[in-house]
Scaffold this motif. Structure first.
Motif, mmCIF file in Angstrom:
data_model
loop_
_atom_site.group_PDB
_atom_site.id
_atom_site.type_symbol
_atom_site.label_atom_id
_atom_site.label_comp_id
_atom_site.label_asym_id
_atom_site.label_seq_id
_atom_site.Cartn_x
_atom_site.Cartn_y
_atom_site.Cartn_z
ATOM 1 N N SER A 1 0.484 7.646 -4.695
ATOM 2 C CA SER A 1 1.032 6.342 -5.089
ATOM 3 C C SER A 1 0.986 5.337 -3.955
ATOM 4 O O SER A 1 1.000 4.122 -4.195
ATOM 5 C CB SER A 1 2.468 6.500 -5.596
ATOM 6 N N THR A 2 0.905 5.813 -2.727
ATOM 7 C CA THR A 2 0.844 4.916 -1.572
ATOM 8 C C THR A 2 -0.545 4.319 -1.383
ATOM 9 O O THR A 2 -0.706 3.363 -0.618
ATOM 10 C CB THR A 2 1.283 5.679 -0.302
ATOM 11 N N HIS A 3 -1.534 4.829 -2.066
ATOM 12 C CA HIS A 3 -2.889 4.295 -1.922
ATOM 13 C C HIS A 3 -2.929 2.781 -2.134
ATOM 14 O O HIS A 3 -3.672 2.071 -1.468
ATOM 15 C CB HIS A 3 -3.834 4.952 -2.938
ATOM 16 N N ASN A 4 -2.168 2.304 -3.092
ATOM 17 C CA ASN A 4 -2.160 0.878 -3.428
ATOM 18 C C ASN A 4 -0.720 0.466 -3.685
ATOM 19 O O ASN A 4 0.007 1.134 -4.414
ATOM 20 C CB ASN A 4 -3.024 0.612 -4.651
ATOM 21 N N HIS A 5 -0.338 -0.633 -3.092
ATOM 22 C CA HIS A 5 1.064 -1.026 -3.055
ATOM 23 C C HIS A 5 1.580 -1.380 -4.448
ATOM 24 O O HIS A 5 1.103 -2.321 -5.088
ATOM 25 C CB HIS A 5 1.230 -2.217 -2.109
ATOM 26 N N THR A 6 2.600 -0.648 -4.904
ATOM 27 C CA THR A 6 3.154 -0.891 -6.236
ATOM 28 C C THR A 6 3.727 -2.294 -6.352
ATOM 29 O O THR A 6 3.550 -2.975 -7.371
ATOM 30 C CB THR A 6 4.252 0.151 -6.545
ATOM 31 N N SER A 7 4.405 -2.770 -5.322
ATOM 32 C CA SER A 7 5.011 -4.102 -5.386
ATOM 33 C C SER A 7 3.959 -5.194 -5.520
ATOM 34 O O SER A 7 4.167 -6.190 -6.231
ATOM 35 C CB SER A 7 5.865 -4.346 -4.134
ATOM 36 N N HIS A 8 2.823 -5.035 -4.859
ATOM 37 C CA HIS A 8 1.756 -6.027 -4.991
ATOM 38 C C HIS A 8 1.187 -6.031 -6.410
ATOM 39 O O HIS A 8 0.831 -7.085 -6.948
ATOM 40 C CB HIS A 8 0.645 -5.745 -3.977
ATOM 41 N N LYS A 9 1.099 -4.849 -7.001
ATOM 42 C CA LYS A 9 0.622 -4.773 -8.386
ATOM 43 C C LYS A 9 1.613 -5.477 -9.317
ATOM 44 O O LYS A 9 1.216 -6.250 -10.206
ATOM 45 C CB LYS A 9 0.468 -3.310 -8.815
ATOM 46 N N ALA A 10 2.900 -5.204 -9.125
ATOM 47 C CA ALA A 10 3.919 -5.817 -9.981
ATOM 48 C C ALA A 10 3.924 -7.341 -9.803
ATOM 49 O O ALA A 10 4.042 -8.096 -10.792
ATOM 50 C CB ALA A 10 5.289 -5.234 -9.652
ATOM 51 N N TYR A 11 3.785 -7.794 -8.568
ATOM 52 C CA TYR A 11 3.723 -9.234 -8.313
ATOM 53 C C TYR A 11 2.544 -9.873 -9.039
ATOM 54 O O TYR A 11 2.680 -10.928 -9.674
ATOM 55 C CB TYR A 11 3.604 -9.492 -6.819
ATOM 56 N N ALA A 12 1.390 -9.231 -8.962
ATOM 57 C CA ALA A 12 0.204 -9.779 -9.619
ATOM 58 C C ALA A 12 0.397 -9.865 -11.129
ATOM 59 O O ALA A 12 -0.038 -10.840 -11.770
ATOM 60 C CB ALA A 12 -1.013 -8.924 -9.282
ATOM 61 N N LEU A 13 1.053 -8.865 -11.706
ATOM 62 C CA LEU A 13 1.314 -8.903 -13.149
ATOM 63 C C LEU A 13 2.268 -10.040 -13.508
ATOM 64 O O LEU A 13 2.057 -10.755 -14.498
ATOM 65 C CB LEU A 13 1.899 -7.559 -13.600
ATOM 66 N N GLY A 14 3.312 -10.206 -12.708
ATOM 67 C CA GLY A 14 4.241 -11.299 -12.974
ATOM 68 C C GLY A 14 3.598 -12.659 -12.794
ATOM 69 O O GLY A 14 3.840 -13.592 -13.583
ATOM 70 N N ASN A 15 2.767 -12.803 -11.779
ATOM 71 C CA ASN A 15 2.085 -14.065 -11.516
ATOM 72 C C ASN A 15 1.097 -14.399 -12.635
ATOM 73 O O ASN A 15 0.904 -15.571 -12.987
ATOM 74 C CB ASN A 15 1.354 -13.967 -10.174
#
Length: 393
Positions: A365-379
């Motif tokens: 799960s650390t391969h790609n930042h979960t928070s950045h993914k969530a931010y992109a979805l919200g944006n």
């Protein structure tokens, strides 16, 4: 029908804890999986493969990860190469040859990441250089996180061409000058061969190079989405393993706390309810990954048909994969800890190696930042800012 013989899956699962603890690389098991045709199932039928859907492919990957997530993860870059280049309409000679190799059972590894690169997953110039020498090329460089390459027959390598643009070279792993080093010492996914690839004056034939204009841009973007979705499938497989191991341990647990509602742990309603939650976790994470894979199949169909809405379909697939990651990661992190609430302190004994489930989930799960993914979805939802097209999106 399972992609793998039940007997093979059982042997893989039975030895997973020991292999992880003793760093026993699964070369023989990878060869057995090659012989099942797993690597060719997703290759398009008109190229000699099985033409399996992404739903079928991810379902098989989850099942394999339940037995051993290291072994499943070894196949991730193979499937990314299928989506980025092999399942495209291109008739480039390197692709025609590699399709034949994959149809015959070959495994593809990758060598993309460089530790000195300023942006993880970015599109800037690479230090691995491709230089022309007469009628051929020579490549020099060093890659890290080369997942699967230790076990691979072929390597899918990104390089900088002489003009600075990115190119791809497709080379047999045993080509002179290529060295894959087993130096990945992460806390989890210890046996994925995710170490260093050294390239020293490696000869590259002209027809082994894919220049930027020879790789469909949308297909490359789609391959990045599949990289993420495959990783999330690996995590879903570990969640299934947690449910399996929780049930086995609870069934064997002889003692219970004196203040527990029952003397036998296997009859304790609190522990049985906790086990039921782990079963629900396993069901949910598989369902989430396969739902995202359904959208990926729709995007793949749009790519093949060059449909008018293809860009929207590819973005929908990326969004589905990101949503799957955000949700599955959260479920999995909790499940890996909750296992010990079911099994008790004896489950922490080192010979059981049950902490590998948490270590593997945390590492993947650390391969790609979960928070950045969530931010992109919200944006995307509020501001209509389209998702990135690189870096496992």
């Amino acid at each position: 029908m399972s992609a793998f013989p039940a007997e093979l899956l059982q042997r893989i699962a039975d030895g997973a804890a020991q292999r992880d603890a003793q760093r026993e690389q699964p070369f023989a098991l990878i060869n057995e999986i090659k012989s099942t045709g797993f690597g060719a199932r997703r290759l398009a039928a008109h190229y000699g493969g099985g033409g399996a859907s992404l739903v079928e492919t991810l379902d098989a990957a989850i099942t394999l990860a339940q037995a051993d997530p290291n072994i499943a993860h070894i196949w991730r870059n193979h499937h990314v190469a299928l989506e980025r280049v092999l399942n495209t309409p291109s008739q480039h000679p390197a692709l025609r040859h590699l399709r034949q190799q994959v149809a015959a059972g070959a495994l593809i590894g990758a060598a993309h990441t460089e530790l000195g690169h300023d942006q993880i997953g970015g599109a800037g110039p690479l230090s691995t250089r491709l230089e022309r020498q007469g009628d051929h090329y020579v490549v020099n460089g060093q890659k890290f996180y080369s997942t699967g390459s230790l076990f691979a027959d072929w390597l899918h390598i990104t390089v900088s061409a002489e003009d600075g643009a990115r190119a791809i070279v497709l080379l047999p792993r045993d080509r002179e000058g290529i060295k894959t080093v087993d130096d990945w010492f992460g806390m989890g996914q210890r046996l994925t061969g995710s170490g260093t690839t050294l390239l020293e004056n490696v000869l590259v034939k002209a027809d082994e190079v894919l220049l930027p204009h020879e790789v469909p841009v949308r297909q490359a973007v789609f391959g990045s989405t599949i990289a993420q979705l495959f990783l999330t499938g690996v995590i879903a497989g570990v969640v299934s393993a947690i449910a399996r191991d929780s049930a086995a341990l609870l069934g064997k647990r002889k003692r219970n706390f004196y203040y527990a509602p029952t003397a036998a742990a296997s009859q304790d309603p609190i522990l049985l309810a906790a086990l039921g939650e782990r079963e629900a976790d396993a069901f949910a994470t598989r369902a989430i990954v396969l739902a995202a894979a359904e959208q990926a199949d729709r995007a793949y169909a749009a790519l093949q048909a060059e449909a008018p809405d293809v860009d929207d379909q590819v973005q929908e697939a990326a969004a589905a994969a990101a949503k799957a990651k955000v949700t599955v990661d959260r479920i999995a992190h909790h499940a890996a800890t909750a296992l010990f609430d079911i099994a008790g302190a004896s489950a922490t004994l080192s010979h059981l190696n049950l902490d590998r489930h948490w270590r593997n989930i945390r590492t993947v799960s650390t391969h790609n930042h979960t928070s950045h993914k969530a931010y992109a979805l919200g944006n995307l939802s509020v501001n209509q800012v389209r998702l990135p097209t690189l870096g496992f999106f």
